[in-house]
Write a protein that holds these residues in place. Structure first.
Motif, mmCIF file in Angstrom:
data_model
loop_
_atom_site.group_PDB
_atom_site.id
_atom_site.type_symbol
_atom_site.label_atom_id
_atom_site.label_comp_id
_atom_site.label_asym_id
_atom_site.label_seq_id
_atom_site.Cartn_x
_atom_site.Cartn_y
_atom_site.Cartn_z
ATOM 1 N N ALA A 111 -13.537 -26.230 -23.705
ATOM 2 C CA ALA A 111 -12.530 -25.283 -24.152
ATOM 3 C C ALA A 111 -12.812 -23.864 -23.690
ATOM 4 O O ALA A 111 -12.004 -22.966 -23.917
ATOM 5 C CB ALA A 111 -12.441 -25.311 -25.683
ATOM 6 N N ARG A 112 -13.966 -23.652 -23.044
ATOM 7 C CA ARG A 112 -14.310 -22.296 -22.627
ATOM 8 C C ARG A 112 -13.511 -21.915 -21.385
ATOM 9 O O ARG A 112 -13.440 -22.686 -20.428
ATOM 10 C CB ARG A 112 -15.809 -22.194 -22.336
ATOM 11 C CG ARG A 112 -16.637 -22.350 -23.600
ATOM 12 C CD ARG A 112 -18.101 -22.540 -23.308
ATOM 13 N NE ARG A 112 -18.839 -22.750 -24.551
ATOM 14 C CZ ARG A 112 -20.022 -23.332 -24.629
ATOM 15 N NH1 ARG A 112 -20.615 -23.755 -23.544
ATOM 16 N NH2 ARG A 112 -20.616 -23.471 -25.796
ATOM 17 N N PRO A 113 -12.906 -20.729 -21.400
ATOM 18 C CA PRO A 113 -12.108 -20.317 -20.250
ATOM 19 C C PRO A 113 -12.943 -20.269 -18.978
ATOM 20 O O PRO A 113 -14.124 -19.952 -18.991
ATOM 21 C CB PRO A 113 -11.621 -18.922 -20.639
ATOM 22 C CG PRO A 113 -11.702 -18.902 -22.129
ATOM 23 C CD PRO A 113 -12.865 -19.765 -22.477
ATOM 24 N N PRO B 155 -22.978 -19.121 -21.664
ATOM 25 C CA PRO B 155 -23.578 -18.999 -22.989
ATOM 26 C C PRO B 155 -25.086 -18.964 -22.928
ATOM 27 O O PRO B 155 -25.702 -19.403 -21.960
ATOM 28 C CB PRO B 155 -23.090 -20.277 -23.708
ATOM 29 C CG PRO B 155 -22.804 -21.245 -22.613
ATOM 30 C CD PRO B 155 -22.331 -20.414 -21.458
ATOM 31 N N VAL B 156 -25.668 -18.414 -24.007
ATOM 32 C CA VAL B 156 -27.123 -18.392 -24.119
ATOM 33 C C VAL B 156 -27.627 -19.818 -24.225
ATOM 34 O O VAL B 156 -27.076 -20.642 -24.940
ATOM 35 C CB VAL B 156 -27.535 -17.588 -25.372
ATOM 36 C CG1 VAL B 156 -29.043 -17.640 -25.555
ATOM 37 C CG2 VAL B 156 -27.056 -16.155 -25.254
ATOM 38 N N SER B 157 -28.659 -20.140 -23.524
ATOM 39 C CA SER B 157 -29.201 -21.495 -23.582
ATOM 40 C C SER B 157 -30.604 -21.452 -24.126
ATOM 41 O O SER B 157 -31.361 -20.539 -23.852
ATOM 42 C CB SER B 157 -29.194 -22.143 -22.197
ATOM 43 O OG SER B 157 -29.996 -21.410 -21.304
ATOM 44 N N ALA C 266 -15.022 -31.623 -29.890
ATOM 45 C CA ALA C 266 -15.473 -31.548 -28.501
ATOM 46 C C ALA C 266 -14.360 -31.895 -27.518
ATOM 47 O O ALA C 266 -14.407 -31.506 -26.353
ATOM 48 C CB ALA C 266 -16.663 -32.470 -28.287
ATOM 49 N N ARG C 267 -13.342 -32.626 -28.007
ATOM 50 C CA ARG C 267 -12.253 -33.028 -27.115
ATOM 51 C C ARG C 267 -11.072 -32.058 -27.139
ATOM 52 O O ARG C 267 -10.069 -32.300 -26.472
ATOM 53 C CB ARG C 267 -11.782 -34.443 -27.496
ATOM 54 C CG ARG C 267 -12.857 -35.505 -27.302
ATOM 55 C CD ARG C 267 -12.258 -36.909 -27.372
ATOM 56 N NE ARG C 267 -11.795 -37.233 -28.727
ATOM 57 C CZ ARG C 267 -12.560 -37.815 -29.646
ATOM 58 N NH1 ARG C 267 -13.821 -38.123 -29.357
ATOM 59 N NH2 ARG C 267 -12.082 -38.103 -30.834
ATOM 60 N N GLN D 250 -14.945 -12.158 -25.373
ATOM 61 C CA GLN D 250 -13.739 -11.991 -24.572
ATOM 62 C C GLN D 250 -13.077 -13.313 -24.225
ATOM 63 O O GLN D 250 -11.907 -13.327 -23.810
ATOM 64 C CB GLN D 250 -14.076 -11.211 -23.295
ATOM 65 C CG GLN D 250 -14.548 -9.785 -23.545
ATOM 66 C CD GLN D 250 -13.524 -8.972 -24.326
ATOM 67 O OE1 GLN D 250 -12.327 -9.115 -24.135
ATOM 68 N NE2 GLN D 250 -14.003 -8.121 -25.227
ATOM 69 N N TRP D 251 -13.772 -14.443 -24.362
ATOM 70 C CA TRP D 251 -13.133 -15.744 -24.135
ATOM 71 C C TRP D 251 -11.916 -15.917 -25.034
ATOM 72 O O TRP D 251 -10.935 -16.555 -24.657
ATOM 73 C CB TRP D 251 -14.137 -16.873 -24.399
ATOM 74 C CG TRP D 251 -15.203 -16.999 -23.363
ATOM 75 C CD1 TRP D 251 -15.222 -16.426 -22.129
ATOM 76 C CD2 TRP D 251 -16.408 -17.751 -23.472
ATOM 77 N NE1 TRP D 251 -16.375 -16.766 -21.460
ATOM 78 C CE2 TRP D 251 -17.123 -17.580 -22.250
ATOM 79 C CE3 TRP D 251 -16.964 -18.546 -24.463
ATOM 80 C CZ2 TRP D 251 -18.347 -18.186 -22.016
ATOM 81 C CZ3 TRP D 251 -18.177 -19.158 -24.229
ATOM 82 C CH2 TRP D 251 -18.875 -18.973 -23.015
ATOM 83 N N TRP D 252 -11.994 -15.355 -26.239
ATOM 84 C CA TRP D 252 -10.904 -15.552 -27.190
ATOM 85 C C TRP D 252 -9.615 -14.878 -26.742
ATOM 86 O O TRP D 252 -8.529 -15.266 -27.177
ATOM 87 C CB TRP D 252 -11.332 -15.053 -28.570
ATOM 88 C CG TRP D 252 -12.277 -16.004 -29.227
ATOM 89 C CD1 TRP D 252 -13.629 -15.902 -29.303
ATOM 90 C CD2 TRP D 252 -11.926 -17.238 -29.863
ATOM 91 N NE1 TRP D 252 -14.157 -16.983 -29.955
ATOM 92 C CE2 TRP D 252 -13.139 -17.822 -30.322
ATOM 93 C CE3 TRP D 252 -10.725 -17.899 -30.108
ATOM 94 C CZ2 TRP D 252 -13.166 -19.032 -30.990
ATOM 95 C CZ3 TRP D 252 -10.747 -19.104 -30.782
ATOM 96 C CH2 TRP D 252 -11.955 -19.672 -31.209
ATOM 97 N N ARG D 253 -9.696 -13.895 -25.889
ATOM 98 C CA ARG D 253 -8.484 -13.243 -25.407
ATOM 99 C C ARG D 253 -7.645 -14.185 -24.546
ATOM 100 O O ARG D 253 -6.432 -13.995 -24.418
ATOM 101 C CB ARG D 253 -8.845 -11.999 -24.597
ATOM 102 C CG ARG D 253 -9.476 -10.885 -25.424
ATOM 103 C CD ARG D 253 -9.637 -9.628 -24.601
ATOM 104 N NE ARG D 253 -8.341 -9.172 -24.118
ATOM 105 C CZ ARG D 253 -8.176 -8.418 -23.030
ATOM 106 N NH1 ARG D 253 -9.215 -8.071 -22.306
ATOM 107 N NH2 ARG D 253 -6.973 -8.032 -22.657
ATOM 108 N N ARG D 254 -8.304 -15.168 -23.934
ATOM 109 C CA ARG D 254 -7.571 -16.150 -23.128
ATOM 110 C C ARG D 254 -6.839 -17.155 -24.016
ATOM 111 O O ARG D 254 -5.915 -17.829 -23.559
ATOM 112 C CB ARG D 254 -8.536 -16.914 -22.216
ATOM 113 C CG ARG D 254 -9.389 -16.040 -21.309
ATOM 114 C CD ARG D 254 -8.569 -15.459 -20.170
ATOM 115 N NE ARG D 254 -9.426 -14.799 -19.196
ATOM 116 C CZ ARG D 254 -9.933 -15.388 -18.121
ATOM 117 N NH1 ARG D 254 -9.692 -16.665 -17.894
ATOM 118 N NH2 ARG D 254 -10.682 -14.703 -17.279
ATOM 119 N N ILE D 255 -7.273 -17.299 -25.256
ATOM 120 C CA ILE D 255 -6.708 -18.302 -26.168
ATOM 121 C C ILE D 255 -5.701 -17.661 -27.121
ATOM 122 O O ILE D 255 -4.580 -18.162 -27.291
ATOM 123 C CB ILE D 255 -7.835 -18.997 -26.955
ATOM 124 C CG1 ILE D 255 -8.801 -19.693 -25.993
ATOM 125 C CG2 ILE D 255 -7.264 -19.985 -27.966
ATOM 126 C CD1 ILE D 255 -10.065 -20.203 -26.657
#
Length: 818
Positions: free
Chosen positions: A666-668, A675-677, A722-723, A746-751
């Motif tokens: 779901a990540r743009p 993301p931090v790993s 996850a789906r 900022q990913w949320w701006r795409r959603i």
């Protein structure tokens, strides 16, 4: 006592050992001979500029320490401006002191030939600004002799000498850090300085090892951080001493340090103040048993410490008499200092203390904050020590206050187990006498701190005293009150909210099990979560006509006002929104996974979950405006419910997403951020994987113990989420992101393409469901209660406002419900 002034003592050391290393910082070093020669030349240039104090902007560099030495040699009073202080605070200090403000580079670049005036022990060396306990700025005047006394204290109590490599991880801009600088140099030792606030904490272990440090000096909170991040198994081979200062330290801190750093070092906690310098030293020798409670310790050299007007327990005001305390205040209350003779001054600390049978001083808090319960003096440090032994509590501060109704004692706790208030209360009840039990246990994500790194007690608000409560009535109500008393560790009134006293959903399950065993009345969490008080449980047990809602929906309170639909995270029951319901002036309906509370086959797609929740919502609220809140998986459901409502022509007035971690799919794409790993985690054994699969695919059909039921539904919800593949949605929205969430905001701006606010808040994934974050959500009337103006709801997308709070980022591991 070595010499009449700091200058004289430095000259003696430079003459005796000019080639000995004096300072190491930032990869640079300087010998005593060169340090004193260059500092003297610069000091001659400095005195040509005037006689006013010199305010030095401190930074972690060799030049900064050289500038400190230059100013001390010059005889002009030194004013330290810490690099982390707000600029308005630094400007105020400069104005109050009438100082000339200079950078380290400007000071060391000076040169001149003007003679330096002779210095005496009483001449001012440093003006140390402190807000004290009142918040009002005070400038404490430190004479030359105070610093000479500090050096003697360190040589006597800590055996500091020329062979030592002193590692200071303290800010030089504050008293504790300046102590170490002067202590090291006046004893001919090599000073190694590392300020983790500027350089970061990750390099501390390498710094200790590569420089073969023999002593390490830090605050207790920094020591905890060093210990937690220490990676190597082998102990540092040269470290013989670790000291802390600035705030209370507890036996668990010393035990943890030994467990990670080895037990080959001695430990000492230093107590003192700007007015007294060193007050006492609490030494725990290498390999010695760590006392359960660490005292202030043995008084410093050349100081007489006595207890004034002691009570029956020996507690009274701590009074210090010595030649080596501060000269007095430039700004502030001058009545605390009084002369004893021509050399010695008396200082009344305003602190309570007592000596134990071994002659060690114990600090009992401020006199103006002392309270008694049933005639006993409450000792906050003893309560703090007991709280720190509770599982999952890493920090604790206790504040006692006097009120018209009596004493109120609040324990503020933080750590992974801080929200288990009931468990902490039960632990304290076993560890402390009844009169010392705190009135309140207040869980916090982290304790607030001042710019000095100390706990900011002024920002710890003690809740009001619990009002008198009505006793429970016989029957189910009395059984419920007794079950809650056993669960919470505190008596509860018939109408009191157990969640406000530290109750949890798991605790509620245990309470209902006890009630069923005693009375035969079987109730589920969904039956009582709206009112879990003893009276509420008794009412639910006798109610013949509960509200007709599906098992997955629960009304959490409120009979009037705007309705909010709250979507639970994976594995979370409706009680997760109890704090929201308490704070919100309206009606809250919580929606959980089907099959969690009562037997039923759960939904296996987001679309199926949305359809089920929409049927419930239409039955209760046929028309908008709709207000939606979702936590974790519930955030995804809230978004898709909003989409469906919009498609049907309904008004979605507000959407709040609480710390939803976007699944990878779901990540743009194209954000340029990953993301931090964290470290790789090995897959569980095949048998365990099969067992988990079996549990998940029988979720809701086979009933399990409550904690396991939550875990199974968490697994099921994670697989459903996850789906999910998001599509843009234009609704007014707010996204709240916890400190440990690695997603790029900022990913949320795409959603969410409508008007959008994004807030990053302190705390973890579950903390956003509790105060203070959830109270902010509940009270944001424009987002939950009041319909937004039409012009606002129709505005095109605007840049998201991202309010980033000062937090430490870390990898994320989502465990437990949600």
């Amino acid at each position: 006592m070595p010499g009449e002034s700091i200058r004289e003592r430095l000259y003696e050391i430079a003459a005796a050992a000019p080639d000995r290393i004096a300072i190491v910082c930032g990869g640079e070093r300087i010998t005593f001979g060169r340090l004193v020669a260059t500092a003297t030349a610069s000091a001659r240039g400095l005195v040509a500029l005037g006689t006013a104090p010199v305010a030095l902007d401190t930074v972690c560099s060799l030049d900064c320490v050289r500038a400190v030495v230059t100013i001390l040699i010059s005889g002009r009073p030194l004013v330290l401006l810490d690099s982390q202080l707000p600029e308005d605070r630094r400007t105020a200090i400069v104005d109050l002191s009438g100082a000339q403000r200079l950078s380290p580079e400007a000071v060391v670049a000076l040169s001149g030939r003007k003679p330096l005036r002779p210095l005496s022990r009483a001449d001012t060396a440093v003006l140390l600004f402190t807000s004290g306990s009142t918040g009002t700025p005070k400038a404490v005047r430190h004479g030359q002799r105070l610093w000479l006394g500090q050096a003697v204290d360190f040589a006597h109590h800590l055996d500091v000498g020329p062979e030592d490599r002193i590692g200071s991880a303290l800010p030089i801009g504050f008293g504790g850090g300046m102590d170490v600088v002067v202590m090291a140099l006046l004893n001919g030792a090599a000073l190694h300085w590392y300020d983790p606030r500027e350089i970061g904490r990750d390099g501390i272990e390498e710094w200790v090892r590569s420089n073969d440090l023999t002593t390490l000096h830090a605050t207790p909170s920094l020591l905890r951080s060093i210990v937690a991040s220490w990676s190597a198994e082998a102990a540092p081979r040269t470290l013989r001493l670790v000291t802390t200062c600035g705030e209370a330290v507890h036996s668990a801190d010393v035990a943890s340090a030994r467990a990670r750093l080895g037990d080959g070092f001695a430990y000492c906690n230093l107590s003192g103040s700007s007015e007294t310098g060193n007050l006492a030293f609490a030494m725990v020798g290498s390999g010695a048993e760590v006392p359960e409670r660490i005292p202030a310790g043995v008084p410093g050299v050349n100081k007489v410490v006595r207890i004034d007007s002691p009570d029956a327990s020996g507690a009274g005001e701590i009074v210090v008499e010595s030649e080596f305390v501060a000269e007095g205040y430039v700004l502030g209350d001058g009545t605390r200092f009084e002369p004893v003779d021509e050399r010695v001054r008396r200082y009344r600390t305003g602190d309570l203390g007592r000596f134990d049978a071994d002659g060690r001083l114990n600090l009992l808090g401020r006199m103006d904050g002392a309270v008694k319960v049933r005639g006993y003096l409450v000792e906050p440090s003893e309560i703090e020590a007991a709280a720190l032994r509770a599982p999952g509590v890493s920090e604790a501060v206790v504040i006692a206050q006097r009120t018209d109704a009596g004493a109120v004692v609040a324990a503020f706790v933080s750590g992974p187990g801080a929200r288990e208030v009931a468990a902490i209360r039960r632990h304290l009840a076993l560890a402390l006498p009844s009169w010392m039990l705190p009135t309140h246990v207040v869980p916090m994500t982290s304790l607030p701190r001042t710019e000095r790194g100390k706990v900011d007690r002024a920002n710890l608000v003690v809740p009001a005293e619990r009002p008198p409560f009505a006793a429970a009535r016989p029957g189910v109500e009395l059984a419920a009150a007794e079950a809650w008393r056993r669960e919470l560790g505190v008596a509860i009134g018939r109408d009191e909210d157990p969640f406000a006293l530290g109750g949890t959903s798991l605790g509620l399950v245990r309470v209902l099990a006890r009630i069923e065993a005693e009375t035969g009345r079987a109730l589920g969490v969904h039956d009582v979560v709206a009112d879990a008080s003893p009276a509420g449980i008794a009412g639910a047990a006798g109610s013949a006509a509960p509200e007709a809602l599906p098992a997955s929906a629960t009304r959490l309170g409120g009979d009037a006002g705007p309705v909010v639909w709250a979507f639970c995270g994976a594995g979370a029951d409706p009680s997760c929104f109890a704090d929201l319901a308490r704070a919100y002036d309206g009606t809250v309906y919580a929606l959980a996974q089907h099959g969690l509370e009562r037997r039923g086959v759960p939904d296996w797609t987001v679309a199926a979950m949305v359809r089920r929740h929409l049927r419930t919502m239409r039955a209760v609220q046929p028309q908008g405006p709709y207000r939606l809140v979702g936590h974790s998986l519930g955030g995804i459901l809230a978004i898709e419910v909003a989409r469906a409502l919009r498609a049907e022509g309904h008004d979605v007035a507000a959407l709040t997403v609480l710390d939803t971690l976007l699944p990878p799919g779901a990540r743009p794409v194209g954000t340029g951020t990953t993301p931090v790993s964290g470290p790789a985690i090995a897959a569980p054994p095949l048998v365990e994987r099969v067992r988990v699969h079996a549990r998940v695919y029988t979720a809701g059909v086979i009933r399990r113990e409550h904690a396991l039921q939550e875990k199974v539904f968490w697994e099921q919800g994670v697989r459903v989420g996850a789906r999910w593949r998001p599509r843009p949605l234009d609704v007014p929205a707010r996204v709240v992101i916890a400190a440990d969430n690695p997603d790029d905001p900022q990913w949320w701006r795409r959603i969410l393409t409508g008007p959008l606010d994004i807030d990053r808040v302190a705390g973890d994934h579950h903390a956003v469901l509790h105060a203070p974050t959830i109270h902010t959500v509940a009270r944001a009337r424009a987002r939950l209660s009041d319909p937004l103006p039409t012009a606002f709801t129709r505005r095109p997308n605007r840049a998201a406002r991202v309010a980033v709070h000062p937090v430490v980022r870390s990898g994320v591991c989502r465990v437990g419900p949600g």
